[in-house]
Design a protein around this motif. Sequence first.
Motif, PDB file in Angstrom:
ATOM      1  N   ASN A   1      41.458  32.249  30.090  1.00 28.89           N
ATOM      2  CA  ASN A   1      40.522  31.150  29.869  1.00 28.89           C
ATOM      3  C   ASN A   1      39.239  31.363  30.667  1.00 28.89           C
ATOM      4  O   ASN A   1      39.280  31.673  31.854  1.00 28.89           O
ATOM      5  N   GLY A   2      38.104  31.214  29.987  1.00 30.16           N
ATOM      6  CA  GLY A   2      36.810  31.397  30.628  1.00 30.16           C
ATOM      7  C   GLY A   2      36.239  32.786  30.457  1.00 30.16           C
ATOM      8  O   GLY A   2      35.142  33.059  30.940  1.00 30.16           O
ATOM      9  N   CYS A   3      36.972  33.650  29.760  1.00 29.96           N
ATOM     10  CA  CYS A   3      36.524  35.038  29.589  1.00 29.96           C
ATOM     11  C   CYS A   3      35.861  35.280  28.238  1.00 29.96           C
ATOM     12  O   CYS A   3      35.731  36.421  27.808  1.00 29.96           O
TER      13      CYS A   3
END
Length: 216
Positions: free
Chosen positions: A111-113
């Motif tokens: 998550n967040g990549c």
Amino acid sequence: MRAIYLLLLGVVAVNAQRRLALPDPRSCANRVRHSTYRDGRGVVHSYFFSWEHLPTRNLEVDWLDARNICRRHCMDAVSLETPQENEFVKQRLARGNVRYIWTSGRKCNFNGCDRPDLQPQNINGWFWSGSGAKIGPTTQRNSGDWSNTGGYGQPQPDNREAAQGNDESCLSILNNFYNDGIKWHDVACHHVKPFVCEDSDELLNFVASRNPGIRL
């Protein structure tokens, strides 16, 4: 002896909770450092080599466990941010005839990549989790030490276990595993290996700020 017990207990605790560990002040104060190295920038690094310490000589753990054993001692898995540091660690592997080790290298695939600058992930998504420094694009072969071959004969990182549902998202150094010298390879994080820890200024400062007078 106290540091030895804490180190081994750390393995059990990490296995139980599977979270990123916080440092333990007593373990930090008693951490083992086998060697120091001053890099080309003048920064001094201190290292722990798991195969050189009697209680962990034959210990092999997965990538997260390796990081967490290090972190409990105010260290983190090693980040090879300069060619000189990379060669220093590789020479230690060769001297000990160690087949492979974990580093802190990680592919940003969580998550967040989804940022554009990290795409495609297998080219632009690699970083040193121990320091937060980004690793250069894997297509620029002079920006790292990736092997030119692997299990499928393809340049690394090749993510070859993805077909079996195992994203190869952790960076290991393999010692001539494919007759390629001592080189970087992407490996699924659940595999078990020896490891190298490196002093973490962030964790040392964290512990020092909360434990006045502690000697680290």
